[in-house]
Enzyme design. Structure first.
Site: not given
Length: 238
Positions: A135, A139
């Protein structure tokens, strides 16, 4: 349909864009800049609340929406140790609540494939299973909520794995989740079964936030006027 957006960051903006194109109205937008608007009275203006915030605020936001009597959709992660409390409150208040670690239609199909593949692989103990996920660096949680859902599905179907860990492990009882944070990366999740003979992999890669936003709006459309506890599998008819 009138929607309250609790959380108006990048995901909130993407949800707004999809919702408006589908003919809905955003009657409340709560961000870090107007927390004073996050009240039961203002939430009650909406038919449905969509909550996308962070681990530190999600629980209180959801409980406030349930107190307002507004069916609530939440995609926040990192707070699930209090999910039972939310579900109990929902039942007591005859409210409506839908939680998903990932609202993407594609990811929810991926969940079903993951569950079925784990069932097929369970007897074949010569295959070792591992999860990896990538990600963007903004995040906040690691592993991702999606990766945890995938892991829990595998643990349910492959009982020789006793739990998941978020690092490389030499313990065969543990299911590895390996997390990388790299920009730009909307999200990739990979399940690999490997043996000395061959490997089997399934992968889902998100190309933008639009898939998540569309799924959240579909969930809101589904839960409007309903009471009970729901999942994306209910929305998609799995």
């Amino acid at each position: 349909m009138k929607i309250a957006l609790i959380g108006y960051g990048k995901m909130g903006h993407a949800i707004e864009e999809i919702a408006v194109t589908r003919g809905h109205t955003i009657v409340l937008k709560v961000s870090i800049d107007n927390l004073e608007d996050n009240t039961v009275e203002k939430i009650r203006q909406a038919d449905v609340a969509i909550e996308f915030t962070g681990p530190e605020s999600a629980f209180e936001n959801i409980m406030r929406c349930l107190e307002a009597g507004v069916p609530t959709v939440s995609g926040s992660t990192g707070w699930l140790d209090r999910l039972d409390t939310v579900q109990s409150a929902c039942r007591q208040q005859n409210g409506g609540f839908l939680y998903a670690s990932n609202f993407s239609v594609g990811v929810n199909i991926f969940f079903e494939v993951n569950r079925r593949l784990a069932e097929l692989m369970e007897p074949h103990t010569d295959y070792e299973v591992r999860i990896s996920e990538i990600h963007h660096t903004q995040k906040k949680d690691s592993p991702s909520g999606t990766a945890i859902t995938l892991a829990e599905q595998i643990l349910e179907k492959i009982p020789r794995k006793k739990g998941w860990v978020n690092h490389i492990s030499d313990n065969l009882d543990e299911l590895e989740i390996l997390s990388d944070r790299i920009d730009p990366a909307p999200g990739t999740h990979r399940i690999e079964y490997s043996s000395e003979i061959d490997s089997i992999e399934i992968t889902h890669t998100a190309h933008s936030r639009k898939g998540f936003a569309l799924g959240a709006v579909l969930a809101a459309e589904f839960i409007k006027g309903k009471s009970g506890l729901f999942r994306m599998s209910d929305v998609l008819g799995f």
